[in-house]
Design an enzyme around this catalytic site. Structure first.
Site, PDB file in Angstrom:
ATOM      1  N   GLN A 101       1.220  -1.506   0.022  1.00 16.15           N
ATOM      2  CA  GLN A 101       0.229   0.104  -0.328  1.00 16.15           C
ATOM      3  C   GLN A 101       0.847   1.417  -0.159  1.00 16.15           C
ATOM      4  O   GLN A 101       1.769   2.001   1.288  1.00 16.15           O
ATOM      5  CB  GLN A 101      -1.304   0.239   1.491  1.00 16.15           C
ATOM      6  CG  GLN A 101      -1.881   1.421   0.842  1.00 16.15           C
ATOM      7  CD  GLN A 101      -2.691   1.208   2.138  1.00 16.15           C
ATOM      8  OE1 GLN A 101      -2.929   1.406   3.149  1.00 16.15           O
ATOM      9  NE2 GLN A 101      -3.568   1.484   2.419  1.00 16.15           N
ATOM     10  N   HIS A 169      -3.249   4.318  -1.350  1.00 17.53           N
ATOM     11  CA  HIS A 169      -4.049   4.363  -0.439  1.00 17.53           C
ATOM     12  C   HIS A 169      -4.825   5.720  -0.262  1.00 17.53           C
ATOM     13  O   HIS A 169      -4.398   7.451   0.056  1.00 17.53           O
ATOM     14  CB  HIS A 169      -3.252   4.350   1.014  1.00 17.53           C
ATOM     15  CG  HIS A 169      -4.758   4.474   2.150  1.00 17.53           C
ATOM     16  ND1 HIS A 169      -5.613   4.492   2.394  1.00 17.53           N
ATOM     17  CD2 HIS A 169      -4.015   4.567   3.262  1.00 17.53           C
ATOM     18  CE1 HIS A 169      -6.025   4.357   3.365  1.00 17.53           C
ATOM     19  NE2 HIS A 169      -5.255   4.652   4.340  1.00 17.53           N
ATOM     20  N   HIS A 172      -9.676   7.672   3.602  1.00 17.00           N
ATOM     21  CA  HIS A 172      -9.353   7.707   5.197  1.00 17.00           C
ATOM     22  C   HIS A 172      -9.211   8.790   4.827  1.00 17.00           C
ATOM     23  O   HIS A 172      -8.178   8.790   6.187  1.00 17.00           O
ATOM     24  CB  HIS A 172      -8.558   6.253   5.120  1.00 17.00           C
ATOM     25  CG  HIS A 172      -9.185   4.693   5.265  1.00 17.00           C
ATOM     26  ND1 HIS A 172      -9.218   3.547   5.653  1.00 17.00           N
ATOM     27  CD2 HIS A 172     -10.152   4.519   4.657  1.00 17.00           C
ATOM     28  CE1 HIS A 172      -9.703   2.679   5.361  1.00 17.00           C
ATOM     29  NE2 HIS A 172     -10.081   3.627   5.133  1.00 17.00           N
ATOM     30  N   TYR A 174      -6.376  10.613   3.983  1.00 14.83           N
ATOM     31  CA  TYR A 174      -4.966  10.753   4.091  1.00 14.83           C
ATOM     32  C   TYR A 174      -4.916  11.248   2.619  1.00 14.83           C
ATOM     33  O   TYR A 174      -5.766  11.786   2.121  1.00 14.83           O
ATOM     34  CB  TYR A 174      -4.200   9.162   3.928  1.00 14.83           C
ATOM     35  CG  TYR A 174      -4.062   9.113   4.772  1.00 14.83           C
ATOM     36  CD1 TYR A 174      -2.868   9.013   6.266  1.00 14.83           C
ATOM     37  CD2 TYR A 174      -4.538   7.754   5.545  1.00 14.83           C
ATOM     38  CE1 TYR A 174      -3.437   8.538   7.288  1.00 14.83           C
ATOM     39  CE2 TYR A 174      -5.236   6.621   6.291  1.00 14.83           C
ATOM     40  CZ  TYR A 174      -4.550   7.611   7.774  1.00 14.83           C
ATOM     41  OH  TYR A 174      -4.845   6.783   8.669  1.00 14.83           O
TER      42      TYR A 174
END
Ligand SMILES: Cc1cc2nc3c(=O)[nH]c(=O)nc-3n(C[C@H](O)[C@H](O)[C@H](O)COP(=O)(O)O)c2cc1C
Ligand code: SF4
Lengths: 439, 522
Positions: A101, A169, A172, A174
């Protein structure tokens, strides 16, 4: 009849032996500076041994400024390649695929560590995050270019390490989310404003990776189906809708991604994901690690610390929880995404029971599921499911593992699962250090 | 030298490097927070000051109303934490005291001879002023200098401003207020309950303040007060009775904190009648007070205010001066009944011969003219007048010197008090309304005063306000009316002596009657 869970899943450049992926979970057991450790190898091997089809690594920073916590192995330099090769080899021994990831925290840098103490995080915006008050500054175009390159180099290193693919990623909260989300991105340049501008950074990264590693290396994107950025504080903006996300997913597919990993939530943790509780007694012990990270740390810590104030926090945190199931939290969104794209879709969020996993796959909501906490609780969950059983001591979704991750080696910290024996619990958590690095 | 500089430079470098962006932001946040907190504190302080420092007396347009109900500053002042002055509890408590101890004061404040006018919640003589965060009450001049009279028991009392409060039982008033405050029933629950029941609207904060501060402080200060003035209230000295006050002994205890217990018993017997307040301008320069201890009207006024409860801290000079200016020209009330003019004319002749030298005539205050050599407003030695000397002896040299310590270094500092050896001759303006007579009120009527002491009444009742035009004075044979008991005045008790002032006592009865008729014109 064959169990759908254990049908192989074919991606363009990758085949996974079953439909079970270990979702990325980060723990603090690598070396402080981001070089890898034996414990990491031990940790990943546990799941490979447990029968999982593929492992998505933890959050692997492509640059030190994008690290969320110290002791997370990074991929910021070629000198990390041998380590990751060792991890990949260990996992491959169990016929398990290993996907890295590639990540960048942007402003969501929970524990900056000594290296990042004196700088502001790089983000799409100058506005700090609303939960912890993590400070940041909007990246210049040059910094954006550099960061795109960091991702491309990360992908190259993963490939050189012999890993099976990479995941961006982009969920969430980021860095990618900070560009994608209409609630966070307040840029006035070509990376902000309308959806295609907000998606530009992610798409640029995909293009750059493709340029670097070619078309035949597995690349998937973990993406929010909805941001629900106002789930904690109702006065915040809502962020991207399902329709907007689906549009992004289509562009991602066009840009050359091989799969989508559907999740939700414009920050991490988010009231809706990971599902389940938020143990404030644990937060009282471990949130202290974040006091120097953000300007609201003291405020939160006060709320967590004083029992009288805790209901106030819960009033906000639990506000929108009931809108979602504990298991398959965002399965419905995954179904909608799947309808819109032709690459495989995998889904995260509270998958533990075989019945539910079979249902979502056989009914075509998604092609596979990723599992995090139920696998922390039972590393061999795939074997259990394969036997047609359910775990004796299932994950309770209490999120003690999550809150402990701020300070302690990752593991299951629900003492109820160890019959109340705290020593046994700690012994179990510490098995990640076995075998020891020097023998 | 060089070394320290390097060390300091290093320290600066270290400090400069030690602030992270988070620290800087928190510092900014803290600065803002400090500004907000300071602002909030300032607002709270302002509210606090506004609430507890505000000093707002009720102001009255007319001088009469100001005299009756206005403040002269006898309400407690100082600070919430250490109130000074003021002998009465706050308004809300004062109002309900008779409900808290009904057995101690059946009939309420009116039964003490305080005059309650319709439409007023406080009697004449009780002023209101917001101080220390609460509505406070206190006595003013009118309390002791307003009286009533009636032609018959069936009449409504007529109120006369400036007239001696001949029906007022000040001693029992103080006794009631203090003993009810120390009564076991004076509990926060009971007091607050009674206030609410009486329609007082105490908010949450007020109730809390009453409970935590006001009620305990009231009790404490009363305990102290009672301990100081104890001998004056415990019945061990001659009772003041209705219409009398001991001016200087409470003053010794309250203003100077003297231990009354240590004084000779005889010095504590000082009760005397309230004087009238009219025609003050022509009195300036005369020897004032019964014993003529001061010739300055201003000092006499201020000293009297101290008797009502003001202190050098709380006194309101401006409002006191308003009273002063008003009473300067206040005219005495005209005699309200028929006068036999022929008899009065005859009386004038006799009066000129026997009385005018000491007491001026009916023109006093009209032209104010007093011929040279006259003794009006001069002290007559006690040996010569021969009246009761207790009041004279209650004012001592030590007391006078203590008075000089009040208001130090200010224009109000006393300079004119002195110890005398007798009683001052008074002008007789409005004399009909100034009964009973002599400084201690030991002779009920003018006619009785013209009798030799042996023939004067030995036991009579004081405080009844039905008038006796025959003998000129109030009827003194009524012991009780409608449950109100009048004061049995016994002239054999120390301080109550009715001897002396033999002037005119040997005249023929017709002359005496004529002089009395003439004096109705004063
Ligand atoms: C301790 C912990 C660490 C996690 N770290 C990551 C991470 O590094 N990257 C990521 O994409 N998700 C991370 N997640 C989210 C999980 O991958 C997963 O999406 C989420 O927990 C929901 O799945 P679950 O219900 O099976 O746990 C983490 C979750 C937990 C509990
Ligand atoms: S601590 Fe254990 S039981 Fe609780 S959520 Fe984490 S894995 Fe599940």
């Amino acid at each position: 009849m064959e169990d759908v869970i254990f049908q192989p899943l074919k991606f363009r450049n990758l085949t996974v032996k079953n439909r079970l992926f270990r979702s990325s979970i980060s723990g603090r057991w690598d070396n402080y500076n981001g070089s890898g450790s034996q414990a990491r190898i031990n940790w990943e091997t546990k799941f490979a041994r447990g029968g999982i089809g593929a492992i998505i690594t933890s959050f692997v920073p492509v640059h030190i400024r994008g690290r969320i916590m110290p002791n997370y192995a990074m991929i910021d330099h070629d000198d990390k390649i041998p380590f990751w090769r060792a991890v990949g080899n260990a996992v491959h021994e169990y016929d398990c695929r290993f996907i890295m990831q590639l990540s960048h925290s942007g402003r969501q840098r929970d524990v900056p560590g000594a290296e990042n103490l004196m700088n502001r995080a790089l983000s799409s915006t100058d506005t700090m995050d609303s939960f912890h008050g993590l400070l940041c500054q909007a990246m210049t175009l040059q910094e954006i270019k550099q960061t795109i390159d960091h991702f491309a180099q990360g992908a190259r290193r993963a490939r050189e390490a012999g890993l099976d693919g990479v995941e961006l990623h982009a969920s969430h909260g980021y860095l990618f989310t900070q560009f994608l989300s209409s609630a966070i991105n307040d840029r006035k340049d070509e990376y902000g404003g309308p959806l295609e501008n907000r998606a530009r950074f992610l798409l640029d990264v995909i293009h750059a990776i493709r340029r670097e590693v070619g078309r035949d290396f597995h690349l998937q994107v973990k993406i929010n189906a909805v941001d629900n950025n106002n789930a904690l504080y109702p006065w915040e903006k809502k962020g991207n809708t399902l329709e907007e996300s689906i549009q992004i997913c289509k562009w991602v597919e066009q840009a050359g991604a091989d799969a989508l990993h559907v999740s939700i939530g414009s920050m991490f943790p988010h009231p809706q994901l990971p599902s389940g509780g938020f143990p404030l007694d644990e937060a009282n012990w471990w949130y202290g690690n974040m006091l120097s990270a953000g300007v609201r740390g003291y405020f939160n810590y006060t709320l967590f610390h004083y029992k009288l104030l805790r209901p106030l926090f819960y009033a906000f945190w639990n506000r929108t929880k009931k809108e979602r199931p504990l298991e398959g939290v965002c399965a419905e969104e995954a179904r909608e995404v799947k309808k819109a794209v032709s690459i495989p879709v995998i889904n995260t969020g509270g998958y533990q029971s075989g019945a539910l996993i079979r249902k979502v796959i056989s009914e075509g909501w998604c092609d596979g599921v990723t599992i995090a906490r139920p696998l922390i609780a039972n590393n061999d969950l795939p074997h259990i499911l394969q036997r047609g059983e359910e775990p004796d001591r299932p994950c309770s979704f209490c999120n003690r593992c999550l809150v402990n991750a701020l300070g302690n080696p990752l593991g299951c910290y629900d003492v109820r699962r160890y019959n109340g024996d705290r020593d046994a619990m700690i012994r179990e958590v510490m098995t990640v250090y076995d075998p020891a690095p020097f023998r | 030298m060089h070394e320290t500089q390097t060390v300091q430079k290093d320290r600066v470098l270290v400090d400069a490097v030690r602030t992270s962006p988070v620290d800087e932001d928190l510092l900014r946040f803290r600065r803002t927070a400090v500004i907000i907190v300071v602002a909030v504190l300032v607002v709270l302080l302002a509210l606090f000051l506004w609430r507890f420092r505000v000093d707002s007396p009720v102001t009255y347009k007319s001088d009469e109303d100001h005299f009756k109900y206005g403040s002269i500053g006898a309400e407690p002042g100082g600070s919430v934490f250490s109130p000074v002055g003021g002998v009465l509890p706050p308004y809300d408590i004062f109002r309900v005291l008779p409900d808290i101890c009904p057995d101690k004061l059946p009939g309420g404040y009116a039964s003490l001879g305080l005059i309650v006018e319709p439409g007023h919640d406080m009697p004449i003589g009780v002023s209101k002023r917001k101080r220390l965060g609460f509505e406070q009450v206190a006595l003013n001049c009118a309390g002791c200098h307003t009286g009533t009279y009636r032609a018959s028991p069936h009449d409504q009392p007529k109120i006369v401003l400036g007239m001696p409060a001949h029906s007022l039982d000040l001693q029992r008033f103080f006794d009631f207020v203090t003993s009810c405050t120390l009564d076991p029933r004076f509990t926060p629950d009971n007091v607050i309950g009674k206030i609410q029941a009486a329609g007082g609207d105490l908010g949450f904060i007020d109730r809390w303040l009453y409970r935590s501060q006001v009620i305990p402080t009231t009790r404490e200060s009363v305990l102290r007060l009672r301990a100081r003035v104890g001998p004056l209230l415990d019945g061990s000295v001659t009772q003041w009775g209705l219409g009398r006050v001991d001016t200087f002994n409470p003053y010794k205890a309250i203003q100077f904190n003297w231990r009354l217990q240590d004084l000779p018993r005889s010095e504590l017997i000082g009760a005397s009648d309230y004087p009238a307040l009219w025609n003050q301008k022509p009195r300036d320069g005369m020897q004032l007070h019964w014993d003529g201890n001061n010739t300055s009207l201003a000092e006499r006024n201020l000293s009297a205010a101290l008797g009502a409860g003001v202190t050098p801290v709380t006194v309101d000079h401006a409002r006191l001066n308003r009273v002063r200016d008003w009473i300067k020209d206040l005219r005495p009330p005209r005699y309200p009944f028929a006068i036999d003019e022929a008899l009065a004319a005859k009386g004038e002749t006799a009066y000129r011969e026997h009385c005018v030298r000491c007491h001026a005539d009916h023109r006093f205050g009209v032209d104010g003219h007093l011929e040279k050599g006259w003794l009006v407003g001069e002290v007559d030695p006690i040996e010569r007048i021969g009246t009761d000397r207790y009041r004279l002896d209650s004012y001592t040299l030590a007391f006078a010197s203590n008075q000089y310590t009040l208001y130090p270094h200010s224009e109000h500092q006393f300079r004119n008090f002195r110890k005398t050896n007798g009683y001052a001759n008074q002008p007789l303006d409005g004399i009909w309304a100034r009964a009973p007579y002599l400084h201690n009120g030991s002779v009920p009527t003018l006619r009785d005063l013209l009798e030799p002491p042996e023939a004067r009444p030995k036991l009579f009742y004081r405080g009844y306000d039905v008038y006796d035009p025959e003998k000129v004075g109030f009827r003194s044979d009524v012991a009780e009316e409608k449950g109100r008991r009048y004061f049995a005045f016994d002239t054999s008790v120390p301080g109550n002596g009715n001897g002396g002032h033999l002037y005119g006592t040997r005249l023929p009865a017709e002359d005496k009657q004529a002089i009395v008729e003439y004096m109705k014109k004063f």
